[in-house]
Design a protein around this motif. Structure first.
Motif, PDB file in Angstrom:
ATOM      1  N   ILE A   1      -1.483   8.669 -12.770  1.00 57.87           N
ATOM      2  CA  ILE A   1      -1.295   7.545 -11.839  1.00 57.87           C
ATOM      3  C   ILE A   1      -0.482   6.447 -12.526  1.00 57.87           C
ATOM      4  O   ILE A   1       0.415   5.855 -11.925  1.00 57.87           O
ATOM      5  CB  ILE A   1      -2.649   6.998 -11.346  1.00 57.87           C
ATOM      6  CG1 ILE A   1      -3.426   8.092 -10.602  1.00 57.87           C
ATOM      7  CG2 ILE A   1      -2.463   5.766 -10.479  1.00 57.87           C
ATOM      8  CD1 ILE A   1      -2.747   8.623  -9.371  1.00 57.87           C
ATOM      9  N   ALA A   2      -0.784   6.176 -13.793  1.00 59.44           N
ATOM     10  CA  ALA A   2      -0.050   5.137 -14.534  1.00 59.44           C
ATOM     11  C   ALA A   2       1.447   5.449 -14.575  1.00 59.44           C
ATOM     12  O   ALA A   2       2.280   4.555 -14.381  1.00 59.44           O
ATOM     13  CB  ALA A   2      -0.610   5.004 -15.949  1.00 59.44           C
ATOM     14  N   ALA A   3       1.803   6.697 -14.828  1.00 62.65           N
ATOM     15  CA  ALA A   3       3.220   7.085 -14.872  1.00 62.65           C
ATOM     16  C   ALA A   3       3.867   6.941 -13.496  1.00 62.65           C
ATOM     17  O   ALA A   3       5.003   6.470 -13.381  1.00 62.65           O
ATOM     18  CB  ALA A   3       3.362   8.512 -15.384  1.00 62.65           C
TER      19      ALA A   3
ATOM     20  N   TYR B   1      -2.293  -2.911 -11.336  1.00 63.41           N
ATOM     21  CA  TYR B   1      -2.269  -2.244 -10.041  1.00 63.41           C
ATOM     22  C   TYR B   1      -3.672  -1.722  -9.754  1.00 63.41           C
ATOM     23  O   TYR B   1      -4.519  -1.632 -10.637  1.00 63.41           O
ATOM     24  CB  TYR B   1      -1.262  -1.088 -10.011  1.00 63.41           C
ATOM     25  CG  TYR B   1      -1.590   0.026 -10.979  1.00 63.41           C
ATOM     26  CD1 TYR B   1      -2.389   1.102 -10.584  1.00 63.41           C
ATOM     27  CD2 TYR B   1      -1.120  -0.005 -12.287  1.00 63.41           C
ATOM     28  CE1 TYR B   1      -2.711   2.112 -11.469  1.00 63.41           C
ATOM     29  CE2 TYR B   1      -1.441   1.005 -13.174  1.00 63.41           C
ATOM     30  CZ  TYR B   1      -2.230   2.056 -12.770  1.00 63.41           C
ATOM     31  OH  TYR B   1      -2.552   3.057 -13.642  1.00 63.41           O
ATOM     32  N   GLY B   2      -3.910  -1.380  -8.512  1.00 56.08           N
ATOM     33  CA  GLY B   2      -5.158  -0.727  -8.128  1.00 56.08           C
ATOM     34  C   GLY B   2      -4.826   0.618  -7.525  1.00 56.08           C
ATOM     35  O   GLY B   2      -3.840   0.746  -6.798  1.00 56.08           O
ATOM     36  N   ALA B   3      -5.624   1.623  -7.846  1.00 54.34           N
ATOM     37  CA  ALA B   3      -5.401   2.957  -7.296  1.00 54.34           C
ATOM     38  C   ALA B   3      -6.744   3.560  -6.916  1.00 54.34           C
ATOM     39  O   ALA B   3      -7.712   3.448  -7.668  1.00 54.34           O
ATOM     40  CB  ALA B   3      -4.694   3.840  -8.317  1.00 54.34           C
ATOM     41  N   PHE B   4      -6.783   4.163  -5.750  1.00 55.29           N
ATOM     42  CA  PHE B   4      -8.002   4.782  -5.251  1.00 55.29           C
ATOM     43  C   PHE B   4      -7.663   6.174  -4.761  1.00 55.29           C
ATOM     44  O   PHE B   4      -6.622   6.384  -4.149  1.00 55.29           O
ATOM     45  CB  PHE B   4      -8.591   3.954  -4.101  1.00 55.29           C
ATOM     46  CG  PHE B   4      -8.964   2.568  -4.514  1.00 55.29           C
ATOM     47  CD1 PHE B   4     -10.231   2.290  -4.999  1.00 55.29           C
ATOM     48  CD2 PHE B   4      -8.048   1.528  -4.438  1.00 55.29           C
ATOM     49  CE1 PHE B   4     -10.579   1.013  -5.394  1.00 55.29           C
ATOM     50  CE2 PHE B   4      -8.382   0.241  -4.827  1.00 55.29           C
ATOM     51  CZ  PHE B   4      -9.653  -0.011  -5.314  1.00 55.29           C
ATOM     52  N   SER B   5      -8.534   7.110  -5.016  1.00 58.51           N
ATOM     53  CA  SER B   5      -8.310   8.469  -4.515  1.00 58.51           C
ATOM     54  C   SER B   5      -9.204   8.713  -3.304  1.00 58.51           C
ATOM     55  O   SER B   5     -10.283   8.134  -3.185  1.00 58.51           O
ATOM     56  CB  SER B   5      -8.592   9.506  -5.609  1.00 58.51           C
ATOM     57  OG  SER B   5      -9.936   9.438  -6.015  1.00 58.51           O
ATOM     58  N   GLU B   6      -8.698   9.521  -2.411  1.00 59.78           N
ATOM     59  CA  GLU B   6      -9.410   9.861  -1.176  1.00 59.78           C
ATOM     60  C   GLU B   6      -9.198  11.339  -0.884  1.00 59.78           C
ATOM     61  O   GLU B   6      -8.236  11.949  -1.351  1.00 59.78           O
ATOM     62  CB  GLU B   6      -8.864   9.045   0.005  1.00 59.78           C
ATOM     63  CG  GLU B   6      -9.228   7.589  -0.006  1.00 59.78           C
ATOM     64  CD  GLU B   6     -10.608   7.320   0.580  1.00 59.78           C
ATOM     65  OE1 GLU B   6     -11.222   8.244   1.164  1.00 59.78           O
ATOM     66  OE2 GLU B   6     -11.064   6.182   0.466  1.00 59.78           O
ATOM     67  N   SER B   7     -10.052  11.881  -0.069  1.00 62.84           N
ATOM     68  CA  SER B   7      -9.915  13.254   0.392  1.00 62.84           C
ATOM     69  C   SER B   7      -8.737  13.344   1.357  1.00 62.84           C
ATOM     70  O   SER B   7      -8.449  12.393   2.091  1.00 62.84           O
ATOM     71  CB  SER B   7     -11.197  13.674   1.110  1.00 62.84           C
ATOM     72  OG  SER B   7     -10.981  14.849   1.857  1.00 62.84           O
TER      73      SER B   7
ATOM     74  N   HIS C   1       0.869  -1.174   0.000  1.00 62.27           N
ATOM     75  CA  HIS C   1       0.000   0.000   0.000  1.00 62.27           C
ATOM     76  C   HIS C   1       0.909   1.228   0.000  1.00 62.27           C
ATOM     77  O   HIS C   1       1.894   1.266   0.729  1.00 62.27           O
ATOM     78  CB  HIS C   1      -0.870   0.039   1.258  1.00 62.27           C
ATOM     79  CG  HIS C   1      -1.876  -1.041   1.315  1.00 62.27           C
ATOM     80  ND1 HIS C   1      -3.213  -0.822   1.099  1.00 62.27           N
ATOM     81  CD2 HIS C   1      -1.756  -2.369   1.567  1.00 62.27           C
ATOM     82  CE1 HIS C   1      -3.876  -1.956   1.211  1.00 62.27           C
ATOM     83  NE2 HIS C   1      -3.004  -2.917   1.503  1.00 62.27           N
ATOM     84  N   ILE C   2       0.559   2.203  -0.807  1.00 56.70           N
ATOM     85  CA  ILE C   2       1.305   3.456  -0.838  1.00 56.70           C
ATOM     86  C   ILE C   2       0.294   4.587  -0.703  1.00 56.70           C
ATOM     87  O   ILE C   2      -0.666   4.657  -1.459  1.00 56.70           O
ATOM     88  CB  ILE C   2       2.082   3.619  -2.163  1.00 56.70           C
ATOM     89  CG1 ILE C   2       3.111   2.508  -2.316  1.00 56.70           C
ATOM     90  CG2 ILE C   2       2.730   4.998  -2.224  1.00 56.70           C
ATOM     91  CD1 ILE C   2       3.796   2.491  -3.672  1.00 56.70           C
ATOM     92  N   LEU C   3       0.518   5.452   0.255  1.00 53.82           N
ATOM     93  CA  LEU C   3      -0.309   6.645   0.418  1.00 53.82           C
ATOM     94  C   LEU C   3       0.549   7.823  -0.010  1.00 53.82           C
ATOM     95  O   LEU C   3       1.638   8.038   0.528  1.00 53.82           O
ATOM     96  CB  LEU C   3      -0.746   6.802   1.879  1.00 53.82           C
ATOM     97  CG  LEU C   3      -1.514   8.064   2.221  1.00 53.82           C
ATOM     98  CD1 LEU C   3      -2.831   8.131   1.452  1.00 53.82           C
ATOM     99  CD2 LEU C   3      -1.766   8.136   3.719  1.00 53.82           C
TER     100      LEU C   3
END
Length: 98
Positions: A17-19, A48-54, A6-8
């Motif tokens: 995000i891909a780059a 990969y999976g990527a999710f955005s959050e506040s 996991h990376i925050l």
């Protein structure tokens, strides 16, 4: 975790995000293999999976990441990831989740 990380991070809007993921995978693969950190490491998976959050979620996400080892004793990564995809109505083919 043995099968994922996991990376925050905060990402500038000029960077895709891909780059970002590509750069992380290339640099970390080079380091892991050069330093023999994980002798059985053969490289990262293609996806990969990527999710955005506040930004308001930062502290909660940090705790979530810190507790991954305990968390995955109760819920497998695959079950959790599938549930996230379904919860957010993201279509996927299960064959790509292995």
């Amino acid at each position: 975790m043995q099968d994922h990380i996991h990376i925050l991070t905060h990402v500038n809007t000029t960077i895709s995000i891909a780059a970002l993921v590509k750069d992380i995978k290339l640099a970390s693969s080079d380091f892991i293999m050069r330093e023999a950190v994980f002798p059985s490491f053969k490289g990262w998976q293609d996806g990969y999976g990527a999710f955005s959050e506040s930004i308001k979620s930062k502290d909660r996400l940090i705790q979530y990441i810190k507790n991954q080892e305990d968390h995955h004793q109760k819920v497998t990564f695959l079950d959790e990831y599938t549930a996230l995809l379904e919860e957010h109505e993201i279509g996927f083919d299960p064959k790509y989740l292995l």
